[in-house]
Design a protein around this motif. Structure first.
Motif, PDB file in Angstrom:
ATOM      1  N   GLN A  63       0.820  -1.212   0.000  1.00  0.00           N
ATOM      2  CA  GLN A  63       0.000   0.000   0.000  1.00  0.00           C
ATOM      3  C   GLN A  63       0.859   1.270   0.000  1.00  0.00           C
ATOM      4  OE1 GLN A  63      -3.370  -0.025   2.795  1.00  0.00           O
ATOM      5  NE2 GLN A  63      -2.869  -2.168   3.170  1.00  0.00           N
ATOM      6  N   GLY A  64       2.170   1.092  -0.120  1.00  0.00           N
ATOM      7  CA  GLY A  64       3.061   2.236  -0.209  1.00  0.00           C
ATOM      8  C   GLY A  64       3.498   2.837   1.118  1.00  0.00           C
ATOM      9  N   VAL A  65       3.246   2.137   2.225  1.00  0.00           N
ATOM     10  CA  VAL A  65       3.666   2.644   3.530  1.00  0.00           C
ATOM     11  C   VAL A  65       5.187   2.559   3.631  1.00  0.00           C
ATOM     12  CG1 VAL A  65       3.549   2.274   6.031  1.00  0.00           C
ATOM     13  CG2 VAL A  65       1.486   2.023   4.626  1.00  0.00           C
ATOM     14  N   GLU A  66       5.812   3.635   4.118  1.00  0.00           N
ATOM     15  CA  GLU A  66       7.263   3.651   4.308  1.00  0.00           C
ATOM     16  C   GLU A  66       7.594   3.189   5.721  1.00  0.00           C
ATOM     17  OE1 GLU A  66       9.262   7.199   3.073  1.00  0.00           O
ATOM     18  OE2 GLU A  66       7.859   7.495   1.418  1.00  0.00           O
ATOM     19  N   PHE A  67       8.717   2.486   5.853  1.00  0.00           N
ATOM     20  CA  PHE A  67       9.123   1.887   7.125  1.00  0.00           C
ATOM     21  C   PHE A  67      10.372   2.556   7.666  1.00  0.00           C
ATOM     22  CE2 PHE A  67       6.310  -1.084   5.308  1.00  0.00           C
ATOM     23  CZ  PHE A  67       5.803  -1.861   6.339  1.00  0.00           C
TER      24      PHE A  67
END
Length: 123
Positions: free
Chosen positions: A89-93
């Protein structure tokens, strides 16, 4: 998406003073080690972690595989699967779990306002 048990991990300046304060609000210690500067307190289903000198900021924490009493669940979505879904979903970590492993692992994401969210699997 089931993230597991929820708690707030507080970066405290004085563990003992914080413990006494939260006990006045009806919380009771049920996990942790004060000699290592951390305690987990519970009031019903509400859980607060107190951590002295371990974090810069307060953190929202989710524990896949645990219920609100820190007891293992029979079925749950593994932290690595949650990580894959969020990446999709394009979440950055900020920190990632090693997807080649199994068992305990964690990752950290940060919301748009800079609030860290720790997803920490202990089983």
């Amino acid at each position: 998406m089931e993230l597991g048990a929820f708690s707030v991990s507080l970066a405290v300046k004085d563990l003992e003073a914080s413990r006494r304060f939260y006990e006045k609000l009806g919380f009771e210690s049920f996990m942790g080690d004060a000699t290592q500067n951390w305690l987990i307190l519970r009031n019903g289903d509400h859980v607060v972690g107190l951590f002295q000198g371990m974090f810069e900021k307060n953190i929202m924490t989710f524990n896949p595989g645990w219920d609100a009493s820190a007891q293992p669940l029979g079925e749950f979505t593994d932290v690595r699967e949650l990580q894959r879904r969020l990446k999709g979903q394009g979440v950055e970590f900020q920190v990632t779990a090693d997807e080649s492993t199994s068992g305990p692992a964690s990752f950290i994401v940060v919301d748009p306002d800079g609030n860290p969210i720790l997803v920490d699997q202990h089983v």
